[in-house]
Design an enzyme around this catalytic site. Structure first.
Site, PDB file in Angstrom:
ATOM      1  N   LYS A 127       0.836  -1.212   0.000  1.00  0.00           N
ATOM      2  CA  LYS A 127       0.000   0.000   0.000  1.00  0.00           C
ATOM      3  C   LYS A 127       0.866   1.255   0.000  1.00  0.00           C
ATOM      4  O   LYS A 127       0.646   2.169  -0.792  1.00  0.00           O
ATOM      5  CB  LYS A 127      -0.899  -0.007   1.246  1.00  0.00           C
ATOM      6  CG  LYS A 127      -1.587   1.332   1.505  1.00  0.00           C
ATOM      7  CD  LYS A 127      -2.500   1.287   2.713  1.00  0.00           C
ATOM      8  CE  LYS A 127      -1.834   1.506   4.044  1.00  0.00           C
ATOM      9  NZ  LYS A 127      -1.518   2.900   4.386  1.00  0.00           N
ATOM     10  N   ASN A 128       1.840   1.293   0.913  1.00  0.00           N
ATOM     11  CA  ASN A 128       2.585   2.538   1.086  1.00  0.00           C
ATOM     12  C   ASN A 128       3.651   2.778   0.017  1.00  0.00           C
ATOM     13  O   ASN A 128       4.300   3.820   0.010  1.00  0.00           O
ATOM     14  CB  ASN A 128       3.195   2.600   2.491  1.00  0.00           C
ATOM     15  CG  ASN A 128       2.104   2.791   3.540  1.00  0.00           C
ATOM     16  OD1 ASN A 128       0.957   3.097   3.195  1.00  0.00           O
ATOM     17  ND2 ASN A 128       2.438   2.594   4.804  1.00  0.00           N
ATOM     18  N   CYS A 181      -6.128  12.981  12.892  1.00  0.00           N
ATOM     19  CA  CYS A 181      -6.010  11.586  12.518  1.00  0.00           C
ATOM     20  C   CYS A 181      -6.073  10.750  13.787  1.00  0.00           C
ATOM     21  O   CYS A 181      -5.657  11.205  14.851  1.00  0.00           O
ATOM     22  CB  CYS A 181      -4.676  11.391  11.809  1.00  0.00           C
ATOM     23  SG  CYS A 181      -4.228   9.699  11.540  1.00  0.00           S
ATOM     24  N   ARG A 208      -0.001  14.444  13.166  1.00  0.00           N
ATOM     25  CA  ARG A 208       0.483  14.260  11.792  1.00  0.00           C
ATOM     26  C   ARG A 208       0.479  15.551  10.969  1.00  0.00           C
ATOM     27  O   ARG A 208      -0.227  15.660   9.956  1.00  0.00           O
ATOM     28  CB  ARG A 208      -0.296  13.150  11.093  1.00  0.00           C
ATOM     29  CG  ARG A 208      -0.284  11.863  11.884  1.00  0.00           C
ATOM     30  CD  ARG A 208      -0.944  10.739  11.177  1.00  0.00           C
ATOM     31  NE  ARG A 208      -0.151  10.207  10.076  1.00  0.00           N
ATOM     32  CZ  ARG A 208      -0.557   9.211   9.287  1.00  0.00           C
ATOM     33  NH1 ARG A 208      -1.727   8.664   9.479  1.00  0.00           N
ATOM     34  NH2 ARG A 208       0.213   8.783   8.321  1.00  0.00           N
ATOM     35  N   ASP A 246       4.155   0.638  12.174  1.00  0.00           N
ATOM     36  CA  ASP A 246       3.028  -0.059  11.553  1.00  0.00           C
ATOM     37  C   ASP A 246       2.924  -1.531  11.972  1.00  0.00           C
ATOM     38  O   ASP A 246       1.977  -2.217  11.578  1.00  0.00           O
ATOM     39  CB  ASP A 246       3.113   0.034  10.020  1.00  0.00           C
ATOM     40  CG  ASP A 246       2.858   1.451   9.532  1.00  0.00           C
ATOM     41  OD1 ASP A 246       2.358   2.271  10.317  1.00  0.00           O
ATOM     42  OD2 ASP A 246       3.177   1.739   8.359  1.00  0.00           O
ATOM     43  N   ARG A 268      -8.796  -0.738   4.153  1.00  0.00           N
ATOM     44  CA  ARG A 268      -7.935   0.294   3.562  1.00  0.00           C
ATOM     45  C   ARG A 268      -6.564  -0.274   3.229  1.00  0.00           C
ATOM     46  O   ARG A 268      -5.905   0.205   2.304  1.00  0.00           O
ATOM     47  CB  ARG A 268      -7.748   1.449   4.546  1.00  0.00           C
ATOM     48  CG  ARG A 268      -9.011   2.178   4.873  1.00  0.00           C
ATOM     49  CD  ARG A 268      -8.721   3.322   5.775  1.00  0.00           C
ATOM     50  NE  ARG A 268      -7.695   4.180   5.160  1.00  0.00           N
ATOM     51  CZ  ARG A 268      -7.262   5.307   5.684  1.00  0.00           C
ATOM     52  NH1 ARG A 268      -7.754   5.725   6.824  1.00  0.00           N
ATOM     53  NH2 ARG A 268      -6.352   6.013   5.077  1.00  0.00           N
TER      54      ARG A 268
END
Ligand code: EPU
Length: 416
Positions: free
Chosen positions: A22-23, A116, A121, A304, A396
């Site tokens: 994803k990132n 968030c 952030r 993460d 997501r």
């Protein structure tokens, strides 16, 4: 709203294939804005964040074509160099459009991301870096309005190590006039993947993966093809799930070199892990032992993976100290783990997790993407049934997680 129901107690066994990262996919999709020629991508994960980013690019005028296992993005024309609040509020990574839009169009209007779940952030480093490259930027009505006839190369030293900040400036610098040097740059593998894609598009970049990236601007980028790297966090999540359930799992399409800190900690916690070029085998047949982790930028233990590791620590013998140094509010899963019977005390940014003999299934609520993954792992090892609410967070960032886990023997199902 969908929920996940998990009947705990199954030992995971078999083979699971990791999807594209994803990132890495999110910045690389934005890189398509830098050229009027098509960018063809393979191994793009089917995730809600990817859909949101594609919708954002579509609104700007980027034509897209889905083929068998690839997508092509064609930004021959950019009609609207604009990222509106409605999309940015659902996905902060939309800020990644700022650098490419400004570099290509000479102007950009991108909504400021709001608050968030995991921390404040701010995006000050993205803005300051572009200003250092000559952009005029003002903030009004919740938007970043940026202009620059052509960005110029400079040396920019990041105040804090930021992944998307580094990516934004690296993309902007590919079309700038002269040489840009990014100091104190983030070193995450996703930055290397983005740099490799940009180089295929004709960019001149050296040093990606180190804290000093040098980008020599060019007049134009061109068509290219690129395969997105495997998702190291999805990989780590399956490793943690396998270890927690005392399973025997081969994770394929995986790159162990991007996950050294996590693999080391899982071994410390008692998992047996073997790695080769494209797969990782984990066997968790002994008792789990406590292991302490401290999150920090790559190559240290990733924020993460903090929540997923905590799920494992709840059943390990002894006390693990889990310290979160990247985000101020990334311990929301603690309350939910306690509902399953975990013994966790939080003081400041550290959680002391004392292993218990068993967790017991309960209804819990997902609060963010990685917290959801943590609750899935906890549900897999808890006695009885766990129902996880608000799993849109999970969608997501994890492609078909319940199908992949079912194939490994988990009793997990999605209910509407
Ligand atoms: N920060 C600033 N100013 C900035 C930018 C960041 O102070 O201008 C601070 C942040 O508040 C944070 C720290 O710097 O305390 C690091 O944040 P970073 O900018 O590196 O995070 P990010 O780029 O917004 C990416 C990932 C996150 C991941 C972090 C850290 C993407 C799209 N997102 O976010 O992924 O947690 O790096 O590794 O790449 C996830 O996938 O679940 C996720 C949240």
């Amino acid at each position: 709203m969908d929920k996940l129901q998990i009947e705990g107690g199954s030992r995971l066994a078999g083979e699971v294939r990791v999807s594209g990262a994803k990132n890495a996919a999110l910045p690389i999709l934005c890189a398509s804005l830098l050229t009027p020629e098509p960018l063809a991508l393979t191994n793009v994960p089917k995730l809600n964040d990817v859909r949101t980013m594609r919708a954002l690019l579509s609104q700007m005028g980027v034509a897209q074509h889905d083929g068998d296992g690839f997508i092509t993005l064609d930004a021959a024309r950019i009609d609207w160099p604009l990222a509106p609040y409605e999309l940015v509020k659902t996905m902060r990574a939309s800020i990644l459009a700022l650098g490419p839009l400004l570099a290509r169009c000479g102007e950009a209007r991108v909504s400021l991301p709001g608050g968030c779940a995991i921390g404040l952030r701010p995006v000050d480093q993205h803005v300051k870096g572009l200003q250092a490259m000559g952009a005029e930027i003002d903030m009004a009505h919740g938007y970043i309005n940026a202009r620059a006839a052509r960005l110029r190369g400079t040396t920019y030293v990041f105040d804090v190590v930021t992944v998307t900040g580094t990516e934004n400036l690296m993309m902007a610098a590919t079309l700038a006039d002269g040489v840009t040097t990014l100091e104190n740059a983030a070193r995450e593998p996703e930055i290397i993947d983005l740099a490799q894609c940009l180089v295929r598009m004709g960019a001149r970049i050296s040093g990606a993966g180190s804290d000093r990236i040098v980008i020599e601007g060019v007049a134009r980028l061109h068509a290219a093809e690129h395969a997105i790297m495997p998702d190291r966090i999805e990989t780590g999540t399956f490793l943690a799930a396998a270890a927690a359930t005392h399973g025997d799992v081969v994770v394929t399409n995986a790159d162990a070199s991007s996950l050294t800190a996590v693999i080391d900690k899982l071994r410390e916690a008692g998992a047996h892990i073997d790695t080769n070029a494209t797969s990782i085998t984990v066997r968790g047949n002994g008792a789990l032992r406590a292991a302490s982790v401290r999150t920090a930028p790559f190559p240290a233990f990733p924020t993460d993976m903090q929540a997923q590791f905590m799920a494992l620590a709840t059943l390990a013998e002894g006390a693990s100290v889990i310290t979160e140094t990247i985000f101020e509010n990334r311990m929301m899963h603690v309350q939910e783990l306690r509902r399953l019977g975990a013994d966790i005390e939080v003081e400041g940014n550290a959680a002391v997790v004392r292993g218990v003999a068993r967790l017991t299934g309960a209804n819990v609520m997902a609060t963010d993407l990685r917290a959801s993954a943590c609750l899935v792992i906890a549900g897999l090892v808890a006695d009885g049934e766990t129902t996880i609410d608000r799993i849109y967070h999970l969608d997501r960032g994890y492609e078909c997680i319940e199908d992949k886990l079912s194939a490994l023997g988990a009793r997990i199902r999605r209910v509407s």
